[in-house]
Write a protein that holds these residues in place. Structure first.
Motif, PDB file in Angstrom:
ATOM      1  N   GLY A   1       7.786  -7.839  -5.443  1.00  0.00           N
ATOM      2  CA  GLY A   1       6.616  -7.744  -6.312  1.00  0.00           C
ATOM      3  C   GLY A   1       5.332  -8.185  -5.654  1.00  0.00           C
ATOM      4  N   ASP A   2       4.627  -9.103  -6.338  1.00  0.00           N
ATOM      5  CA  ASP A   2       3.358  -9.600  -5.826  1.00  0.00           C
ATOM      6  C   ASP A   2       3.532 -10.927  -5.099  1.00  0.00           C
ATOM      7  N   GLU A   3       4.711 -11.158  -4.579  1.00  0.00           N
ATOM      8  CA  GLU A   3       5.033 -12.389  -3.869  1.00  0.00           C
ATOM      9  C   GLU A   3       4.089 -12.613  -2.692  1.00  0.00           C
ATOM     10  N   GLN A   4       3.692 -13.854  -2.486  1.00  0.00           N
ATOM     11  CA  GLN A   4       2.843 -14.227  -1.375  1.00  0.00           C
ATOM     12  C   GLN A   4       3.686 -14.607  -0.158  1.00  0.00           C
ATOM     13  N   ALA A   5       3.019 -14.674   1.006  1.00  0.00           N
ATOM     14  CA  ALA A   5       3.738 -14.912   2.253  1.00  0.00           C
ATOM     15  C   ALA A   5       4.489 -16.231   2.247  1.00  0.00           C
ATOM     16  N   ASP A   6       3.862 -17.301   1.736  1.00  0.00           N
ATOM     17  CA  ASP A   6       4.528 -18.602   1.782  1.00  0.00           C
ATOM     18  C   ASP A   6       5.781 -18.624   0.922  1.00  0.00           C
ATOM     19  N   ALA A   7       5.759 -17.925  -0.209  1.00  0.00           N
ATOM     20  CA  ALA A   7       6.948 -17.875  -1.059  1.00  0.00           C
ATOM     21  C   ALA A   7       8.056 -17.063  -0.393  1.00  0.00           C
ATOM     22  N   LEU A   8       7.704 -15.978   0.259  1.00  0.00           N
ATOM     23  CA  LEU A   8       8.674 -15.158   0.978  1.00  0.00           C
ATOM     24  C   LEU A   8       9.333 -15.966   2.088  1.00  0.00           C
ATOM     25  N   LEU A   9       8.533 -16.694   2.844  1.00  0.00           N
ATOM     26  CA  LEU A   9       9.070 -17.505   3.937  1.00  0.00           C
ATOM     27  C   LEU A   9       9.929 -18.641   3.409  1.00  0.00           C
ATOM     28  N   GLU A  10       9.539 -19.199   2.283  1.00  0.00           N
ATOM     29  CA  GLU A  10      10.332 -20.285   1.692  1.00  0.00           C
ATOM     30  C   GLU A  10      11.718 -19.794   1.305  1.00  0.00           C
ATOM     31  N   ARG A  11      11.814 -18.577   0.771  1.00  0.00           N
ATOM     32  CA  ARG A  11      13.129 -18.038   0.413  1.00  0.00           C
ATOM     33  C   ARG A  11      13.966 -17.768   1.656  1.00  0.00           C
ATOM     34  N   ALA A  12      13.328 -17.267   2.716  1.00  0.00           N
ATOM     35  CA  ALA A  12      14.062 -17.041   3.962  1.00  0.00           C
ATOM     36  C   ALA A  12      14.541 -18.360   4.554  1.00  0.00           C
ATOM     37  N   ASP A  13      13.727 -19.408   4.468  1.00  0.00           N
ATOM     38  CA  ASP A  13      14.132 -20.720   4.977  1.00  0.00           C
ATOM     39  C   ASP A  13      15.306 -21.281   4.183  1.00  0.00           C
TER      40      ASP A  13
ATOM     41  N   ARG B   1       0.823  -1.207   0.000  1.00  0.00           N
ATOM     42  CA  ARG B   1       0.000   0.000   0.000  1.00  0.00           C
ATOM     43  C   ARG B   1       0.861   1.261   0.000  1.00  0.00           C
ATOM     44  N   TYR B   2       1.938   1.236   0.785  1.00  0.00           N
ATOM     45  CA  TYR B   2       2.754   2.445   0.937  1.00  0.00           C
ATOM     46  C   TYR B   2       4.077   2.388   0.169  1.00  0.00           C
ATOM     47  N   GLY B   3       4.328   1.280  -0.508  1.00  0.00           N
ATOM     48  CA  GLY B   3       5.541   1.167  -1.297  1.00  0.00           C
ATOM     49  C   GLY B   3       6.806   1.122  -0.463  1.00  0.00           C
ATOM     50  N   THR B   4       6.721   0.532   0.711  1.00  0.00           N
ATOM     51  CA  THR B   4       7.878   0.440   1.598  1.00  0.00           C
ATOM     52  C   THR B   4       8.410  -0.992   1.614  1.00  0.00           C
ATOM     53  N   PRO B   5       9.700  -1.168   1.866  1.00  0.00           N
ATOM     54  CA  PRO B   5      10.266  -2.524   1.878  1.00  0.00           C
ATOM     55  C   PRO B   5       9.826  -3.307   3.107  1.00  0.00           C
ATOM     56  N   LEU B   6       9.905  -4.606   3.000  1.00  0.00           N
ATOM     57  CA  LEU B   6       9.597  -5.509   4.106  1.00  0.00           C
ATOM     58  C   LEU B   6      10.531  -6.709   4.027  1.00  0.00           C
ATOM     59  N   CYS B   7      11.163  -7.024   5.133  1.00  0.00           N
ATOM     60  CA  CYS B   7      12.047  -8.183   5.189  1.00  0.00           C
ATOM     61  C   CYS B   7      11.601  -9.122   6.301  1.00  0.00           C
ATOM     62  N   VAL B   8      11.909 -10.388   6.108  1.00  0.00           N
ATOM     63  CA  VAL B   8      11.692 -11.383   7.159  1.00  0.00           C
ATOM     64  C   VAL B   8      13.009 -12.105   7.405  1.00  0.00           C
ATOM     65  N   ALA B   9      13.174 -12.588   8.637  1.00  0.00           N
ATOM     66  CA  ALA B   9      14.357 -13.365   8.993  1.00  0.00           C
ATOM     67  C   ALA B   9      13.906 -14.658   9.647  1.00  0.00           C
ATOM     68  N   SER B  10      14.268 -15.766   9.046  1.00  0.00           N
ATOM     69  CA  SER B  10      13.996 -17.071   9.625  1.00  0.00           C
ATOM     70  C   SER B  10      15.202 -17.444  10.476  1.00  0.00           C
ATOM     71  N   CYS B  11      14.987 -17.650  11.783  1.00  0.00           N
ATOM     72  CA  CYS B  11      16.090 -17.834  12.732  1.00  0.00           C
ATOM     73  C   CYS B  11      15.969 -19.171  13.454  1.00  0.00           C
ATOM     74  N   ASP B  12      17.132 -19.722  13.789  1.00  0.00           N
ATOM     75  CA  ASP B  12      17.166 -21.003  14.472  1.00  0.00           C
ATOM     76  C   ASP B  12      18.352 -21.011  15.434  1.00  0.00           C
ATOM     77  N   LEU B  13      18.105 -21.426  16.691  1.00  0.00           N
ATOM     78  CA  LEU B  13      19.202 -21.541  17.652  1.00  0.00           C
ATOM     79  C   LEU B  13      20.023 -22.784  17.324  1.00  0.00           C
TER      80      LEU B  13
END
Length: 294
Positions: A264-276, A162-174
């Motif tokens: 782009g129009d990436e969905q949440a599951d695809a974003l998480l898959e790349r982080a994994d 909506r606002y054209g701002t970036p968003l990142c996720v980090a998949s973390c594991d101890l």
């Protein structure tokens, strides 16, 4: 309905013997009668309440609202009976939750009175709040749980677009967390997870989100930052964790993490898959490192 007030007679006997709190207030809101159960609930003696205004028992912030509701009820603006839940204060200052049911009556001189029946629902409200918390949070760490976290990710994706701002996720594991449970027991393992979660929240920005996916797996949502900026932030977290003794057993833990930025129009599951995938790459390279999807 007509209720004689002087003397109360049989009506007074019934009210005083009732197992729930009952009070009678006049048109101006002052107590004219309170039964023993009402006094016991609030922690006041009868003499301390009679003649006082009912807002004595209401948090100050609610005085104006409760006065308005009382005046409209006395004036006949609404049902002759009304029930609502509200917060009150006992004499010692403790907040209490009640279900108050009121009925409008007239005495034998035609004066309008309000009779209120009070049921203590403090324990029930506390249980409802606890269940609501557990529906969205991990019980051990207090972090958002998987379900709530993934729902929040969807919201952040929509906000990013909506606002054209970036968003990142980090998949973390101890790293090698199983060794902690094997060597020190699950009670220590729980303390380690709890302390680690607290450190992660302290290390991230206030508007970042730390989510416990399960076990020793965590997800970080970092709105408004690029992948390079997210990598730097998670690297600082990795260094802090590696250099800080955790829990009372003074363990040193390490963290592996994978970073991905929404495209782009990436969905949440695809974003998480790349982080994994980036996380798996960090583990394959020896753990204790942060890797992005570049």
């Amino acid at each position: 309905m007509t209720l004689p007030l002087e003397p109360f007679g049989t009506t007074e006997t019934v009210i005083r013997a009732a197992p729930i709190g009952i009070c009678i207030t006049g048109a101006e809101g002052h107590f004219e009668m309170v039964n023993p159960a009402y006094c016991d609930f609030y922690g006041y003696r009868e003499q301390e309440l009679l003649g006082q205004h009912f807002t004595l028992l209401v948090p100050e912030a609610d005085h104006a609202l409760m006065n308005d509701l009382h005046a409209r009820f006395i004036a006949g603006d609404g049902d002759t009976e009304a029930s609502h839940e509200c917060e009150v204060r006992s004499k010692d200052g403790r907040p209490r939750s009640i279900l108050a049911t009121a009925t409008r009556i007239q005495d034998d001189r035609g004066s309008v009175k309000k009779v209120t029946f009070v049921v203590d629902i403090t324990a029930r409200k506390a249980m409802e709040q606890r269940l609501d918390f557990l529906a969205h949070h991990d019980e051990l760490t207090g972090l958002l749980n998987r379900r709530a976290g993934l729902g929040l990710l969807e919201e952040e994706i929509q906000r990013s677009r909506r606002y054209g701002t970036p968003l990142c996720v980090a998949s973390c594991d101890l790293d090698h967390f199983k060794r902690v449970n094997d060597r020190h027991g699950h009670a220590v393992g729980d303390r380690v997870l709890n302390d680690t979660a607290r450190m992660m929240k302290q290390a991230m920005r206030q508007h970042d989100h730390v989510i416990r996916l399960g076990g020793e797996e965590f997800l970080l949502l970092l709105p408004g930052v690029t992948q390079d900026e997210a990598s730097q932030a998670v690297e600082r977290l990795r260094q802090r964790l590696a250099s800080t003794p955790i829990a009372d057993v003074r363990l040193h833990l390490t963290l592996s993490a994978g970073i991905a930025q929404l495209e782009g129009d990436e969905q949440a599951d695809a974003l998480l898959e790349r982080a994994d995938r980036a996380l798996y790459g960090a583990k394959d390279q020896g753990r204790n490192r942060v890797r992005d999807t570049a």
